[in-house]
Design a protein around this motif. Structure first.
Motif, PDB file in Angstrom:
ATOM      1  N   UNK A  87      13.817  -0.733   9.296  1.00 51.59           N
ATOM      2  CA  UNK A  87      13.524   0.700   9.133  1.00 51.59           C
ATOM      3  C   UNK A  87      14.779   1.484   8.745  1.00 51.59           C
ATOM      4  N   UNK A 110       0.794  -1.235   0.000  1.00 50.38           N
ATOM      5  CA  UNK A 110       0.000   0.000   0.000  1.00 50.38           C
ATOM      6  C   UNK A 110       0.827   1.286   0.000  1.00 50.38           C
ATOM      7  N   UNK A 111       2.045   1.250   0.519  1.00 50.45           N
ATOM      8  CA  UNK A 111       2.888   2.452   0.468  1.00 50.45           C
ATOM      9  C   UNK A 111       4.303   2.061   0.040  1.00 50.45           C
ATOM     10  N   UNK A 134       5.829  -4.052   9.143  1.00 41.43           N
ATOM     11  CA  UNK A 134       6.587  -3.165  10.030  1.00 41.43           C
ATOM     12  C   UNK A 134       5.854  -3.018  11.356  1.00 41.43           C
ATOM     13  N   UNK A 145       6.361   0.482   2.926  1.00 42.25           N
ATOM     14  CA  UNK A 145       6.035  -0.931   3.187  1.00 42.25           C
ATOM     15  C   UNK A 145       6.543  -1.828   2.062  1.00 42.25           C
ATOM     16  N   UNK A 146       6.523  -1.292   0.841  1.00 40.95           N
ATOM     17  CA  UNK A 146       7.017  -2.066  -0.300  1.00 40.95           C
ATOM     18  C   UNK A 146       8.501  -2.380  -0.111  1.00 40.95           C
ATOM     19  N   UNK A 148       1.404   3.330  -4.449  1.00 40.67           N
ATOM     20  CA  UNK A 148       1.997   3.071  -5.762  1.00 40.67           C
ATOM     21  C   UNK A 148       1.236   3.719  -6.919  1.00 40.67           C
ATOM     22  N   UNK A 149      -0.106   3.804  -6.796  1.00 38.42           N
ATOM     23  CA  UNK A 149      -0.858   4.360  -7.924  1.00 38.42           C
ATOM     24  C   UNK A 149      -0.647   5.863  -8.071  1.00 38.42           C
ATOM     25  N   UNK A 184      -4.875  -2.285  -4.200  1.00 46.06           N
ATOM     26  CA  UNK A 184      -3.772  -1.823  -5.050  1.00 46.06           C
ATOM     27  C   UNK A 184      -4.049  -2.109  -6.527  1.00 46.06           C
ATOM     28  N   UNK A 241       5.651   7.697   1.883  1.00 48.30           N
ATOM     29  CA  UNK A 241       4.279   7.419   2.324  1.00 48.30           C
ATOM     30  C   UNK A 241       3.266   7.465   1.185  1.00 48.30           C
ATOM     31  N   UNK A 273      10.151  -2.342   2.589  1.00 47.75           N
ATOM     32  CA  UNK A 273      10.383  -3.139   3.811  1.00 47.75           C
ATOM     33  C   UNK A 273       9.998  -4.609   3.622  1.00 47.75           C
ATOM     34  N   UNK A 296       8.084   4.402 -10.047  1.00 42.07           N
ATOM     35  CA  UNK A 296       7.794   3.004  -9.704  1.00 42.07           C
ATOM     36  C   UNK A 296       9.030   2.137  -9.918  1.00 42.07           C
TER      37      UNK A 296
END
Lengths: 274, 306
Positions: free
Chosen positions: A125, A104-105, B275, A108-109, A145-146, B207, A142, A111, A153
């Motif tokens: 982190x 979603x962000x 996380x 996070x991608x 992706x869209x 997504x 933050x 990580x 990307x």
């Protein structure tokens, strides 16, 4: 090349999609530590399939594949210890960034990989922050992706792989669908990664940038066979070979303004030697 | 070697078409076309619009976990309250919070009341009639086969309870979704012990809605760019929809394969990891407490008034 220097070795590998559409036919080659290799060939010749085999995502119907002197098989990748080691040592940047960037962000991608490797959250982190800063995308951390452009990307996709600090980096058509500036950035990054000791394997048909991204070329024919393996300059100079594998066609011409400046019409605009 | 044999007709202009378009007959855009286009555009605008979640409003300053927990408590209270006056007060409270969260009263009311008739209309309307809910007829609707038909006071009050309850519940959900970024919402779900795999699947579904939506838009635009004949032909329209659905299914399948490979390549083995989530702050506790107190007062008021 000694056994220690060989990081990957394919021996007579054949693969067919759905058991009837051939993608690879008896392919054998080795890749040494720290090498920069381009897999070259026309569309549909099997370059992407080779990368998938090298990353242990598909397995040969015939032949065998070793990575770091260990056979990579479906069984071997069911072993927790082996799969963790293998995945952290081999990174794959897919051609389609939309498929690779699924979280979603951006944070996070990036990580995702280290978390799967079992790293602690503080370590993850720190790594994420470092790699976002390195690729100059910290301000996108933050974002969803869209909300990213194609070039952004691609940077996120590269970051999501680099954060795992792999020894071998596989790139599938890395410069495809990128604007010239993004292409230049990626080429420079690949050179930098290679200089830092990473082994780079790139599937491409971009002849324009070939010398900038690879020292050695492995050429595939449209029959899915390996037809040449040699230094990039030698491959580029072998026009007959490039014509045979459909990477260039024989419409060479002389520009009116630049009589001595000959070109081959290929997928790019490749300048002939001499 | 590539040889090109250009057919003769490709070298000639299309003589049947007048370049100035003077022989054309104007047609209004197909209803289905317009609907598809607008629906796609609306979905994109709605999903892209995270601006409300980034405004400096009351709820935007609260943590997603607190909003989720508080919202769940209030939703439960709204479901248990039976007195329409208490429900109206709860609804007005959500309206006040929307204004304090800089959502705009008109926008918020429109957003909520767009869905209420959709969810409740079909169920509630028949229930107001004396055929379903016997009682004192307050709005006579005439005689039907010798039977007096009308809206009963009991039916109307039951319908009012349902309508206001649905409006309040939708308001709570709209408040939550408009004031929280989707990524924060997912983090909140994880913190509330929703299984990680579920959150992962949910986030990926969200997504890839964008990716597939872009594909649909591309297919539609490509078709429109080549559509010369009357696009109102329903048979052709149906064929296009069927073919697009098939193509989209194929692409979705191929994409899912690629995504799976991309996950495997980075070490995914069926167990989703994420996380760590930041600690709960005192403000978050206050938000949940306020929601609990409002719920208790609403339930108490309901008991007293009934």
């Amino acid at each position: 090349m000694s056994c220690v220097d060989t990081v990957m070795e394919l021996r007579s590998v054949s693969y067919q999609y759905l058991g009837r559409f051939p993608a690879l036919d008896g392919v054998s080659f080795t890749v040494g530590r720290g090498e920069r290799v381009a897999l070259l060939g026309a569309n549909g010749c099997g370059k992407s399939t080779v990368l998938k085999v090298l990353d242990g995502l598909v397995f040969p119907d015939r032949g065998s594949y070793d990575a770091f002197a260990v056979p990579v098989t479906e069984d071997a990748l069911e072993d927790d210890q082996f799969v963790t080691a293998f995945r952290s040592r081999v990174g794959f940047v897919f051609q389609n960034s939309d498929a690779q960037v699924f979280s979603p962000t951006v944070r996070e991608e990036v990580a995702f990989g280290p978390l799967q490797m079992g790293l602690d959250s503080p370590d993850v982190e720190r790594r994420v922050d470092d790699v976002l800063a390195m690729l100059e995308i910290a301000h996108l951390a933050d974002r969803a992706p869209h909300q990213l452009s194609g070039g952004q990307k691609k940077r996120v996709a590269v970051a999501s792989v680099l954060v795992m600090n792999p020894e071998v980096l596989l790139f599938d058509e890395p410069t495809a669908a990128l604007d010239p500036r993004a292409q230049q950035w990626l080429v420079a990054l690949i050179a930098e990664l290679h200089a830092s000791g990473k082994t780079i394997i790139i599937a491409t048909h971009d002849l324009d940038r070939l010398e900038a991204i690879a020292d050695r070329c492995i050429v595939f024919s449209e029959d899915h066979e390996l037809v040449a393996d040699g230094p990039t300059r030698a491959i580029l100079d072998d026009v007959a070979l490039l014509q045979r594998v459909n990477l260039v066609h024989d419409h060479a011409h002389v520009h009116a303004q630049e009589p001595a400046h000959r070109h081959l019409h290929g997928r790019g605009h490749h300048q002939l030697a001499g | 070697m590539i040889t090109t044999a250009t057919p003769e007709w490709l070298l000639q202009p299309e003589v049947a078409l007048c370049p100035c378009g003077c022989i054309g007959r104007r047609r209004k855009a197909n209803f289905v076309d317009k609907t598809l286009q607008n629906a796609g555009g609306l979905l994109l605008r709605t999903m892209f619009a995270e601006d409300a979640a980034t405004r400096d409003g009351l709820l935007q300053r609260c943590d997603a976990r607190a909003k989720l927990a508080g919202g769940a408590v209030l939703l439960l209270a709204a479901a248990l309250v039976h007195d329409v006056r208490v429900l109206v007060v709860l609804y007005l409270l959500t309206l006040a919070v929307a204004v304090a969260s800089k959502l705009g009263a008109k926008f918020f009311v429109q957003r909520v009341w767009l869905f209420v008739p959709l969810f409740t209309g079909i169920v509630v309307l028949p229930a107001t009639l004396n055929v379903i809910t016997p009682g004192r007829i307050v709005v006579p609707l005439g005689t039907w086969f010798g039977y007096h038909l009308g809206v009963t006071s009991q039916g109307a009050s039951s319908a009012a309870v349902i309508v206001v309850r649905v409006a309040t519940s939708i308001s709570l959900v709209v408040l939550l979704t408009l004031t929280t970024r989707f990524a924060d919402l997912l983090t909140g779900l994880r913190a509330l012990r929703v299984p990680r795999l579920f959150v992962l699947v949910f986030s990926m579904a969200y997504r890839y809605v964008f990716v597939l939506l872009a594909t649909v838009d591309d297919m539609y635009t490509a078709r429109k760019a080549r559509a010369v004949l009357d696009t109102r032909n329903t048979k052709r329209g149906r064929q296009f929809v069927a073919a697009s659905a098939g193509a989209l299914f194929g692409r979705a399948h191929a994409l899912s394969d690629e995504v799976h490979h991309a996950m495997l390549a980075r070490g995914f083995r069926g167990e989703a990891r994420s996380l760590r989530v930041a600690r709960v702050s005192a403000n978050d506790v206050v938000v949940v407490l306020v929601a609990v107190v409002v719920s208790i007062v609403a339930l108490g008021g309901d008991r007293v008034l009934r």
